[in-house]
Structure formats: structure tokens, C-alpha cells
Design a protein around this motif. Structure first.
Motif, mmCIF file in Angstrom:
data_model
loop_
_atom_site.group_PDB
_atom_site.id
_atom_site.type_symbol
_atom_site.label_atom_id
_atom_site.label_comp_id
_atom_site.label_asym_id
_atom_site.label_seq_id
_atom_site.Cartn_x
_atom_site.Cartn_y
_atom_site.Cartn_z
ATOM 1 N N LEU A 144 -31.069 75.240 66.146
ATOM 2 C CA LEU A 144 -30.291 76.439 66.048
ATOM 3 C C LEU A 144 -29.624 76.305 64.571
ATOM 4 C CD1 LEU A 144 -28.603 75.765 69.491
ATOM 5 C CD2 LEU A 144 -30.292 77.849 69.000
ATOM 6 N N HIS A 145 -29.342 75.188 64.100
ATOM 7 C CA HIS A 145 -28.738 75.232 62.856
ATOM 8 C C HIS A 145 -29.479 76.046 61.728
ATOM 9 C CE1 HIS A 145 -26.767 74.048 58.937
ATOM 10 N NE2 HIS A 145 -25.645 73.855 59.656
ATOM 11 N N GLU A 146 -30.847 75.846 61.710
ATOM 12 C CA GLU A 146 -31.824 76.167 60.762
ATOM 13 C C GLU A 146 -31.703 77.633 60.774
ATOM 14 O OE1 GLU A 146 -35.158 72.918 59.964
ATOM 15 O OE2 GLU A 146 -35.236 74.179 61.840
ATOM 16 N N HIS A 147 -31.665 78.398 62.315
ATOM 17 C CA HIS A 147 -31.876 79.665 62.412
ATOM 18 C C HIS A 147 -30.678 80.428 62.123
ATOM 19 C CE1 HIS A 147 -36.045 80.291 63.688
ATOM 20 N NE2 HIS A 147 -36.070 78.934 64.125
ATOM 21 N N TRP A 148 -29.610 79.809 62.464
ATOM 22 C CA TRP A 148 -28.114 80.483 62.239
ATOM 23 C C TRP A 148 -27.445 80.178 61.157
ATOM 24 C CZ3 TRP A 148 -26.673 78.874 67.878
ATOM 25 C CH2 TRP A 148 -27.368 79.771 68.780
ATOM 26 N N GLY A 149 -27.599 78.925 60.492
ATOM 27 C CA GLY A 149 -26.974 78.675 59.284
ATOM 28 C C GLY A 149 -25.651 77.939 59.685
ATOM 29 N N SER A 150 -24.896 78.239 60.739
ATOM 30 C CA SER A 150 -23.855 77.653 61.197
ATOM 31 C C SER A 150 -23.759 77.917 62.597
ATOM 32 C CB SER A 150 -22.471 78.199 60.622
ATOM 33 O OG SER A 150 -21.476 77.733 61.089
ATOM 34 N N LEU A 151 -23.029 76.960 63.300
ATOM 35 C CA LEU A 151 -23.116 77.010 64.686
ATOM 36 C C LEU A 151 -21.743 77.790 65.346
ATOM 37 C CD1 LEU A 151 -24.281 73.380 66.090
ATOM 38 C CD2 LEU A 151 -25.736 75.530 65.516
ATOM 39 N N ARG A 152 -20.926 77.887 64.227
ATOM 40 C CA ARG A 152 -19.534 78.372 64.616
ATOM 41 C C ARG A 152 -19.614 79.885 65.193
ATOM 42 N NH1 ARG A 152 -14.578 76.914 63.313
ATOM 43 N NH2 ARG A 152 -15.625 75.238 61.761
ATOM 44 N N GLY A 153 -18.890 80.240 66.279
ATOM 45 C CA GLY A 153 -19.154 81.467 66.991
ATOM 46 C C GLY A 153 -20.210 81.723 67.666
ATOM 47 N N ARG A 154 -21.037 80.722 67.924
ATOM 48 C CA ARG A 154 -22.296 80.997 68.653
ATOM 49 C C ARG A 154 -22.359 80.356 70.076
ATOM 50 N NH1 ARG A 154 -25.851 84.475 65.974
ATOM 51 N NH2 ARG A 154 -25.948 83.864 63.760
ATOM 52 N N ARG A 155 -23.146 80.836 71.067
ATOM 53 C CA ARG A 155 -22.825 80.389 72.386
ATOM 54 C C ARG A 155 -24.347 80.306 73.051
ATOM 55 N NH1 ARG A 155 -22.730 83.088 77.211
ATOM 56 N NH2 ARG A 155 -21.847 84.927 76.337
ATOM 57 N N ILE A 156 -24.585 79.048 73.709
ATOM 58 C CA ILE A 156 -25.709 78.932 74.373
ATOM 59 C C ILE A 156 -25.913 79.036 75.749
ATOM 60 C CG2 ILE A 156 -27.729 77.045 74.618
ATOM 61 C CD1 ILE A 156 -26.262 75.495 72.290
ATOM 62 N N ALA A 157 -26.911 79.773 76.378
ATOM 63 C CA ALA A 157 -26.982 79.790 77.753
ATOM 64 C C ALA A 157 -28.287 78.894 78.329
ATOM 65 C CB ALA A 157 -27.101 81.282 78.158
ATOM 66 N N PHE A 158 -28.078 78.227 79.298
ATOM 67 C CA PHE A 158 -29.327 77.663 80.066
ATOM 68 C C PHE A 158 -29.380 78.138 81.329
ATOM 69 C CE2 PHE A 158 -31.694 74.493 82.330
ATOM 70 C CZ PHE A 158 -32.343 73.871 81.276
ATOM 71 N N VAL A 159 -30.705 78.746 81.629
ATOM 72 C CA VAL A 159 -31.082 79.066 82.829
ATOM 73 C C VAL A 159 -31.987 78.302 83.528
ATOM 74 C CG1 VAL A 159 -31.922 81.186 83.978
ATOM 75 C CG2 VAL A 159 -30.657 81.544 82.049
ATOM 76 N N GLY A 160 -31.790 77.864 84.615
ATOM 77 C CA GLY A 160 -32.687 76.890 85.706
ATOM 78 C C GLY A 160 -31.989 75.598 86.061
ATOM 79 N N ASP A 161 -32.579 74.720 86.373
ATOM 80 C CA ASP A 161 -32.338 73.503 86.926
ATOM 81 C C ASP A 161 -31.440 72.870 85.984
ATOM 82 O OD1 ASP A 161 -32.266 71.577 88.829
ATOM 83 O OD2 ASP A 161 -34.133 70.499 88.346
ATOM 84 N N GLY A 162 -30.337 72.024 86.741
ATOM 85 C CA GLY A 162 -29.346 71.525 85.997
ATOM 86 C C GLY A 162 -29.986 69.934 85.865
ATOM 87 N N ASN A 163 -30.870 69.823 85.038
ATOM 88 C CA ASN A 163 -31.615 68.446 84.844
ATOM 89 C C ASN A 163 -31.212 67.849 83.674
ATOM 90 O OD1 ASN A 163 -32.852 69.918 82.877
ATOM 91 N ND2 ASN A 163 -34.728 70.144 83.701
#
Length: 308
Positions: A144-163
Motif C-alpha cells: 500500500l505504501h508503494e502505491h500510495w506514497g503515504s497511508l495518511r487519509g486512506r482507508r482499507i475495506a475487507f470483505v469476507g471471513d473475519g479470519n
């Protein structure tokens, strides 16, 4: 840095940031081959590998990581992981006399924890258990850091099993101050204690939100992550899980609800047509093979920080 790496939460936020910075440097230096500054950093060290579960990415990347740092690997037969031929504590105490670290991939988190507790000078690394997959989360954050340059202001969503994968991802996101939303069917959510533990270490007020509606979870998200519906050891539940999780497939329609330019993530192996459609997995938004590559670099950094 702690003795062992059994969970992302074994790291402080500062440890995690430092590990990711080191990972990026190691990736840049890899082109130097044997002239890389760390090519002999672990010379004379030995790392044992005990894999109760099959593996492609984890075994391959750890073997390469160990060798590229100048150390040697020892392969412990998988039958020693069940604790019947010899108690696991005794296996750990034996290995402690011969090697410096143990990479263990197991069906039970308590096995890794027991071996770590039994051998006070052996560095134990959790390469996947039924509860957590911390090494994967390291590579995810690097990607994620490689693609965005910074994680600030970003949000991650996970869809599926809470594994296990979702657990470690939630923990890493919290430590780095990234909001994390997860949508799971009822009865398959992240355990409450996982959410509470991640919330307790969340930086910058990063929110951890759980719901049952995938559209709600991904709305405006910058990355959508999913994993297989049936993990190893759950094969008897396959048909039932396919029915329950069918509305949670990540496809073009669900990706369209995310933020423009949202990334698609998966720890692999993926089942096309089940948790993810082929159009998404093979699309330009997919960074799954970047994640797989970065397993190597983050695990090299982890080994250096534990053993260097």
C-alpha cells in the motif's frame, strides 16, 4: 524489538514503521546481488522451518530471504508439528541448541506460542496460524505504501471471513493509523477481542468498523481486500460457506462502490469466481502479485531486526 514475532501486535508502531522502511531499502538493494550491504548480515546463523500447512509464497520467500542474508535453512519434517512424536516444547528446546530462529506455519496459534515460551533464546516467527497471519500483513502495508506514497487519509475495506488474514490486517492498519472497515456474514465477523485489541493500539484515532453489508464497508475505500471463503482445515464447511459468502464476492460492481482508483488485494491463492471475479483479480487495480513479491522483502527485514 521483541524476541518473537507471533502477532503484528508484538510490534510497536515505531517497530512497524522501521521494519517497512528497512523493507523498502532491502528491495532497492536486491539488484546488487551478493554486493548488497546485507548479503552476509546473518552469516553463520541458521533458521529452522517447520511447516504443518502447505505453502508456496511463505516457504519460498522465507527460504530466499534467509539465503540472501547469508544464513542457512534447516527443514524440520512436518510430522514434528503435531506434538505426538515428541512434545512441541521439547522440539523447541532441541532446536534452540542448534539454530537461531524458527519459522513455524501451523494450524494452531497456541503451538507457536508454546514453542516460543519453551525456548527463551530461540526467535519464533509465526508464518501463519489459525488465528493470525502477521507476515502477510507486513507485505500488505508495504504494498500500500508503494502505491500510495503515504497511508495518511486512506482507508482499507475487507470483505469476507473475519479470519487470520483479516485479524493481522486490522492490527497493522491500527498501528499505522489507517481506518479499517470489514464486512462479514453474521457469525463470521472478526472476534470482539480482536477488534478491541486493535482499537486499543490504534493511532491517530483510526477507526475499526465491522458490519454485514459489503457495500457499506467498501463505500469510499481506497483498497478492497478479500480472502478465500474456506481456509485450510475447514474443508468440510466448503459447500455451506459458498452459499453464505456468495453475496460477498468482490466483483466489478463492488469495486465501483469504492473510491476512484481503489486497489484490489488478496493474500493468495485466490479462487476465481468465488471470493473474487476474474475481471477484478486480473485487472489493473489488482496488486496481488506485488503483495506476494513484498513477502520476501518484509521477511528479510523481520529476520534482520530479530537476528541482526
Amino acid at each position: 524489538m521483541p524476541k518473537d514475532f507471533l502477532s503484528v501486535l508484538d510490534l510497536s508502531p515505531e517497530d512497524l514503521v522501521r521494519l517497512l522502511e528497512l523493507s523498502r531499502q532491502l528491495k532497492a538493494d536486491r539488484r546488487l546481488g551478493r554486493q548488497a550491504p546485507t548479503a552476509a548480515a546473518l552469516a553463520g546463523r541458521h533458521v529452522a522451518m517447520l511447516f504443518e500447512k502447505p505453502s508456496l509464497r511463505t516457504r519460498s520467500t522465507f527460504e530466499i530471504a534467509v539465503k540472501e542474508l547469508g544464513a542457512e535453512t534447516l527443514h524440520v519434517p512436518s510430522e514434528f508439528a503435531d506434538g505426538t512424536r515428541e512434545p512441541l516444547d521439547d522440539v523447541a528446546r532441541n532446536l534452540e541448541r542448534w539454530v537461531h530462529a524458527l519459522v513455524v506455519r501451523t494450524y494452531a496459534q497456541e503451538k507457536a506460542e508454546s514453542m516460543a515460551a519453551a525456548a527463551p533464546t530461540l526467535h519464533v516467527i509465526n508464518a501463519l496460524s489459525d488465528e493470525q497471519h502477521p507476515c502477510q500483513a507486513l507485505a500488505d502495508m508495504m504494498t500500500l505504501h508503494e502505491h500510495w506514497g503515504s497511508l495518511r487519509g486512506r482507508r482499507i475495506a475487507f470483505v469476507g471471513d473475519g479470519n487470520n488474514v483479516a485479524t493481522s490486517l486490522a492490527q497493522a492498519a491500527a498501528l499505522l493509523g489507517v481506518p479499517f472497515h470489514i464486512a462479514s456474514p453474521r457469525g463470521y465477523e472478526l472476534p470482539r477481542h480482536v477488534v478491541e485489541a486493535a482499537a486499543n493500539v490504534a493511532r491517530d484515532g483510526a477507526e475499526i468498523r465491522s458490519c454485514n453489508d459489503p457495500c457499506e464497508a467498501v463505500r469510499g475505500a481506497d483498497a478492497i481486500y478479500t480472502d478465500v471463503w474456506t481456509s485450510m482445515g475447514q474443508e468440510r464447511e466448503t459447500d455451506r460457506r459458498k452459499q453464505i459468502f456468495a453475496p460477498y464476492q468482490v466483483n466489478g460492481t463492488l469495486m465501483a462502490a469504492a473510491a476512484p482508483g481503489a486497489l484490489f488485494m488478496h493474500c493468495l491463492p485466490a479462487h476465481r469466481g468465488e471470493e473474487v471475479s476474474s475481471e477484478v483479480l486480473d485487472s489493473p487495480a489488482s496488486v496481488v502479485f506485488d503483495q506476494a513479491e513484498n513477502r520476501l522483502h518484509t521477511q528479510k527485514a523481520l529476520l534482520l531486526m530479530l537476528l541482526g
